[in-house]
Design an enzyme around this catalytic site. Structure first.
Site, PDB file in Angstrom:
ATOM      1  N   LYS A 131      47.801  26.624  35.523  1.00  0.00           N
ATOM      2  CA  LYS A 131      46.753  27.034  36.474  1.00  0.00           C
ATOM      3  C   LYS A 131      45.868  28.072  35.791  1.00  0.00           C
ATOM      4  O   LYS A 131      46.227  29.230  35.666  1.00  0.00           O
ATOM      5  CB  LYS A 131      47.412  27.647  37.710  1.00  0.00           C
ATOM      6  CG  LYS A 131      46.652  27.456  39.012  1.00  0.00           C
ATOM      7  CD  LYS A 131      45.293  28.123  39.069  1.00  0.00           C
ATOM      8  CE  LYS A 131      45.410  29.603  39.363  1.00  0.00           C
ATOM      9  NZ  LYS A 131      44.096  30.293  39.276  1.00  0.00           N
ATOM     10  N   SER A 137      47.330  40.521  36.820  1.00  0.00           N
ATOM     11  CA  SER A 137      47.385  41.894  37.330  1.00  0.00           C
ATOM     12  C   SER A 137      48.801  42.273  37.767  1.00  0.00           C
ATOM     13  O   SER A 137      49.586  41.423  38.189  1.00  0.00           O
ATOM     14  CB  SER A 137      46.431  42.041  38.510  1.00  0.00           C
ATOM     15  OG  SER A 137      46.821  41.185  39.560  1.00  0.00           O
ATOM     16  N   GLU A 191      53.715  39.025  32.398  1.00  0.00           N
ATOM     17  CA  GLU A 191      52.991  39.825  31.409  1.00  0.00           C
ATOM     18  C   GLU A 191      51.822  40.440  32.170  1.00  0.00           C
ATOM     19  O   GLU A 191      50.880  39.751  32.531  1.00  0.00           O
ATOM     20  CB  GLU A 191      52.533  38.924  30.261  1.00  0.00           C
ATOM     21  CG  GLU A 191      52.321  39.698  28.985  1.00  0.00           C
ATOM     22  CD  GLU A 191      50.868  40.055  28.813  1.00  0.00           C
ATOM     23  OE1 GLU A 191      50.505  41.142  29.323  1.00  0.00           O
ATOM     24  OE2 GLU A 191      50.132  39.283  28.203  1.00  0.00           O
ATOM     25  N   CYS A 214      44.898  43.352  28.003  1.00  0.00           N
ATOM     26  CA  CYS A 214      46.025  44.042  28.651  1.00  0.00           C
ATOM     27  C   CYS A 214      46.627  45.092  27.726  1.00  0.00           C
ATOM     28  O   CYS A 214      47.146  46.101  28.183  1.00  0.00           O
ATOM     29  CB  CYS A 214      47.073  43.037  29.095  1.00  0.00           C
ATOM     30  SG  CYS A 214      47.491  41.844  27.826  1.00  0.00           S
ATOM     31  N   GLU A 251      44.429  51.037  35.075  1.00  0.00           N
ATOM     32  CA  GLU A 251      43.852  50.093  34.121  1.00  0.00           C
ATOM     33  C   GLU A 251      42.394  49.832  34.514  1.00  0.00           C
ATOM     34  O   GLU A 251      42.121  49.363  35.614  1.00  0.00           O
ATOM     35  CB  GLU A 251      44.658  48.790  34.159  1.00  0.00           C
ATOM     36  CG  GLU A 251      44.268  47.799  33.100  1.00  0.00           C
ATOM     37  CD  GLU A 251      45.155  46.559  33.108  1.00  0.00           C
ATOM     38  OE1 GLU A 251      45.429  46.017  34.198  1.00  0.00           O
ATOM     39  OE2 GLU A 251      45.564  46.130  32.024  1.00  0.00           O
TER      40      GLU A 251
HETATM   41  P1  NAI Z   1      44.759  38.299  39.041  1.00  0.00           P
HETATM   42  O1  NAI Z   1      46.133  38.772  38.733  1.00  0.00           O
HETATM   43  O2  NAI Z   1      44.384  38.116  40.485  1.00  0.00           O
HETATM   44  O3  NAI Z   1      44.498  36.883  38.330  1.00  0.00           O
HETATM   45  C1  NAI Z   1      45.249  36.344  37.267  1.00  0.00           C
HETATM   46  C2  NAI Z   1      45.638  34.895  37.574  1.00  0.00           C
HETATM   47  O4  NAI Z   1      46.530  34.864  38.688  1.00  0.00           O
HETATM   48  C3  NAI Z   1      44.468  33.990  37.969  1.00  0.00           C
HETATM   49  O5  NAI Z   1      44.706  32.698  37.461  1.00  0.00           O
HETATM   50  C4  NAI Z   1      44.556  33.976  39.487  1.00  0.00           C
HETATM   51  O6  NAI Z   1      43.972  32.837  40.079  1.00  0.00           O
HETATM   52  C5  NAI Z   1      46.054  33.984  39.708  1.00  0.00           C
HETATM   53  N1  NAI Z   1      46.499  34.522  40.998  1.00  0.00           N
HETATM   54  C6  NAI Z   1      45.868  35.414  41.821  1.00  0.00           C
HETATM   55  N2  NAI Z   1      46.614  35.669  42.907  1.00  0.00           N
HETATM   56  C7  NAI Z   1      47.744  34.926  42.794  1.00  0.00           C
HETATM   57  C8  NAI Z   1      48.922  34.773  43.604  1.00  0.00           C
HETATM   58  N3  NAI Z   1      49.076  35.441  44.744  1.00  0.00           N
HETATM   59  N4  NAI Z   1      49.899  33.951  43.157  1.00  0.00           N
HETATM   60  C9  NAI Z   1      49.772  33.284  41.990  1.00  0.00           C
HETATM   61  N5  NAI Z   1      48.685  33.393  41.193  1.00  0.00           N
HETATM   62  C10 NAI Z   1      47.680  34.199  41.576  1.00  0.00           C
HETATM   63  O7  NAI Z   1      43.758  39.275  38.337  1.00  0.00           O
HETATM   64  P2  NAI Z   1      42.220  39.570  38.736  1.00  0.00           P
HETATM   65  O8  NAI Z   1      42.104  39.830  40.210  1.00  0.00           O
HETATM   66  O9  NAI Z   1      41.379  38.523  38.156  1.00  0.00           O
HETATM   67  O10 NAI Z   1      41.954  40.953  37.968  1.00  0.00           O
HETATM   68  C11 NAI Z   1      42.279  42.182  38.583  1.00  0.00           C
HETATM   69  C12 NAI Z   1      42.780  43.180  37.579  1.00  0.00           C
HETATM   70  O11 NAI Z   1      43.994  42.724  36.999  1.00  0.00           O
HETATM   71  C13 NAI Z   1      41.870  43.403  36.388  1.00  0.00           C
HETATM   72  O12 NAI Z   1      40.881  44.331  36.670  1.00  0.00           O
HETATM   73  C14 NAI Z   1      42.841  43.897  35.346  1.00  0.00           C
HETATM   74  O13 NAI Z   1      43.056  45.285  35.514  1.00  0.00           O
HETATM   75  C15 NAI Z   1      44.107  43.156  35.665  1.00  0.00           C
HETATM   76  N6  NAI Z   1      44.300  41.966  34.800  1.00  0.00           N
HETATM   77  C16 NAI Z   1      45.209  42.035  33.804  1.00  0.00           C
HETATM   78  C17 NAI Z   1      45.377  40.966  32.947  1.00  0.00           C
HETATM   79  C18 NAI Z   1      46.337  41.007  31.829  1.00  0.00           C
HETATM   80  O14 NAI Z   1      46.144  40.325  30.841  1.00  0.00           O
HETATM   81  N7  NAI Z   1      47.424  41.722  31.945  1.00  0.00           N
HETATM   82  C19 NAI Z   1      44.566  39.756  33.057  1.00  0.00           C
HETATM   83  C20 NAI Z   1      43.668  39.750  34.197  1.00  0.00           C
HETATM   84  C21 NAI Z   1      43.548  40.839  35.000  1.00  0.00           C
END
Ligand code: NAI
Ligand code: MG
Length: 479
Positions: free
Chosen positions: A185, A238, A259, A293, A390
């Site tokens: 996904k 996140s 992660e 990250c 972050e």
């Molecule tokens: P997010 O965690 O919502 O999105 C990451 C992935 O998870 C996307 O594919 C999203 O569609 C999916 N997702 C979202 N909610 C979900 C759920 N309840 N169950 C399963 N999958 C789900 O991150 P977002 O909102 O795009 O970014 C927010 C913050 O998160 C950023 O500002 C950053 O600080 C952090 N982040 C950290 C990352 C890392 O590599 N550790 C990557 C992306 C964001």
């Protein structure tokens, strides 16, 4: 101060074949979503729509998981490991052959500079497939004594938008090598390279259903997490969503790796090679606009060199080129989405309000698209939000320390523990600090080094489990 001199525009010319509309990749075929819904993916550098992408509902996710289960039972787990390896090598070679197209696609869809997608994301993604293809028929050598390598079954894999193709490779390659099948996904703002990977997998003639790609948002991801017939969830994203996933899987038989976020300490001692350290700091925070990250987002500088470092970093900031990421000279590309730009802007404002001093590169931002200038804060206190949360943008928080132990105390004073960096000319000090940092990866006199043979992953709220290397295999094998 050295001022930046003008470069003529140098846009990458390759035109990738972007379809107007993408279906879901399920059971080896492109299918319309049962939801009937589609969503747009835009180029964050221009705000132009690139394509319409299928929105996978829980019913669509169910179809994908069923396809993955069937492929697991019928083909993939039974296949000779050496034959599985041939398919994975084929994917690796196809990524290499289509590297320019994939790099352009990654940059258009996500906003990262073309020089980064071309020189880092795509080659490193290919390297992961090459590396894990090599392991497929040697798994008994990776296992602890006496264990038979047994796959887990169907893996649900959810990836973020900061390294879309690379994160897909990190997850898909070891899963396949170990004999698992996959439902992937991608993130809603960056689905195009995962869909290109699906095309590659189709052309590589993998048995239908071994890899399925379902596009959608958080609800699509949540449907995958809660599906009864998934054996393992691998999530990068996140911390908030990671925690919710962990809660929802508690008490189930499903295996999980997370992660999550980070707030990495990047420590510079007075005896550090200063020129190199500045380059390391710049790479540590401004690489991929800070959407990393493991970004070195908390700089801890020994007090005696603080002022000198700030002067040099201010100068260096002015030489960074911000602009359209498709230009080969661009250092700072576009912020991935308006939502992320809003988050960065809000946190930067909190830094100003709490009394930190903001320094930014002086440049004109393009009229359209989402951009944020390379920035850093001085006068930062440990209690400031910009020192604890972050930001995930091109914003560095600079703090000071006097002794090695104070550096360690401050570095470890965070809920995260993904990565860290140390700069000093003294080897023993490097070793001492590295040993006492609570972080999954510590870079000494360098930063942001990645290799498929090297495991990566966190402590504390940065998650658990390792990706990469031999350790990455254990996460996809029963033990
Ligand atoms: P997010 O965690 O919502 O999105 C990451 C992935 O998870 C996307 O594919 C999203 O569609 C999916 N997702 C979202 N909610 C979900 C759920 N309840 N169950 C399963 N999958 C789900 O991150 P977002 O909102 O795009 O970014 C927010 C913050 O998160 C950023 O500002 C950053 O600080 C952090 N982040 C950290 C990352 C890392 O590599 N550790 C990557 C992306 C964001
Ligand atoms: Mg996009």
């Amino acid at each position: 101060m050295s001022s930046i001199f003008e470069y003529a525009p140098a846009p990458e010319t390759t035109k990738p074949a972007i379809r107007e509309q993408y279906g879901l990749f399920i059971n080896g075929a492109w299918v319309a979503p049962q939801s009937g819904k589609y969503f747009d993916t835009v180029n964050p550098a221009t705000e132009e729509t690139l394509a319409r992408v299928a929105y996978a509902s829980p019913e669509d996710v169910d179809r994908a998981v069923r396809a993955a289960r069937k492929a697991y039972d019928k083909y993939w787990r039974k296949m000779r490991p050496a034959d599985r390896a041939k398919y994975i090598y084929r994917i690796a070679r196809a990524i290499t052959e289509r590297s320019r197209e994939l790099a352009v696609l990654e940059t258009l869809d996500g906003g990262k500079p073309i020089k980064e997608s071309r020189d880092f994301d795509v080659p490193t993604a290919a390297a992961h497939f090459f590396y894990y293809a090599g392991w497929a028929d040697k798994l008994e050598w990776a296992m602890r004594a006496g264990r038979e390598p047994e796959p887990l079954g169907v893996a649900g894999q959810i990836v973020p938008w900061n390294f879309p193709l690379l994160m897909a490779a990190w997850k898909v390659a070891p899963a396949l090598a170990c004999g698992n099948t996959v439902v992937l996904k991608p993130a809603e703002t960056t689905p195009l390279t995962a869909l290109a990977l699906a095309q590659i997998i189709q052309e590589a003639d993998l048995p239908p259903g071994v890899v399925n790609v379902v596009t959608g948002d958080g609800a699509t991801g949540a449907a995958l997490v809660s599906h009864d017939d998934v054996d393992k969830i691998a999530f990068t994203g996140s911390t908030e969503v990671g925690k919710a996933i962990q809660r929802s899987l508690a008490g189930t038989r499903k295996r999980l790796t997370l992660e999550l976020g980070g707030k990495a300490a990047h420590i510079v001692f007075a005896d550090a090679p200063m020129e190199q350290a500045i380059e390391g700091v710049v790479n540590g925070i401004y690489f991929n606009q800070g959407h990393v990250c493991c970004a070195g987002s908390r700089l801890l500088v020994q007090e005696s060199v603080h002022d000198e470092l700030v002067v040099r970093l201010t100068e260096r900031l002015q030489t960074l080129r911000l602009g359209n990421p498709i230009d080969k000279n661009t250092d700072i590309g576009a912020i991935n989405s308006r939502a992320q730009l809003d988050k960065i802007t809000e946190l930067v404002q909190s830094g100003i309000d709490q009394g930190a001093v903001l320094v930014q590169q002086s440049c004109t931002l393009p009229d359209r698209g989402y951009y944020f200038p390379a920035s850093f804060f001085t006068n930062v206190q440990m209690s400031h939000r910009i020192a604890r949360e972050e930001i995930f943008g091109p914003v560095l928080s600079i703090l000071t320390f006097r002794t090695p132990d104070e550096a360690l105390e401050k570095a470890n004073n965070t809920p995260y523990g993904l990565s860290a960096g140390v700069w000093t000319d003294k080897g023993s000090k490097n070793m001492y600090i590295a040993q006492h940092l609570r972080a999954g990866v510590v870079w000494c006199n360098t930063f942001n080094q990645f290799d498929p043979s090297s495991p990566f992953g966190g402590y504390k709220e940065s998650g658990f489990g390792r990706e990469g290397g031999v350790h990455g295999l254990y996460e996809y094998l029963a033990h």
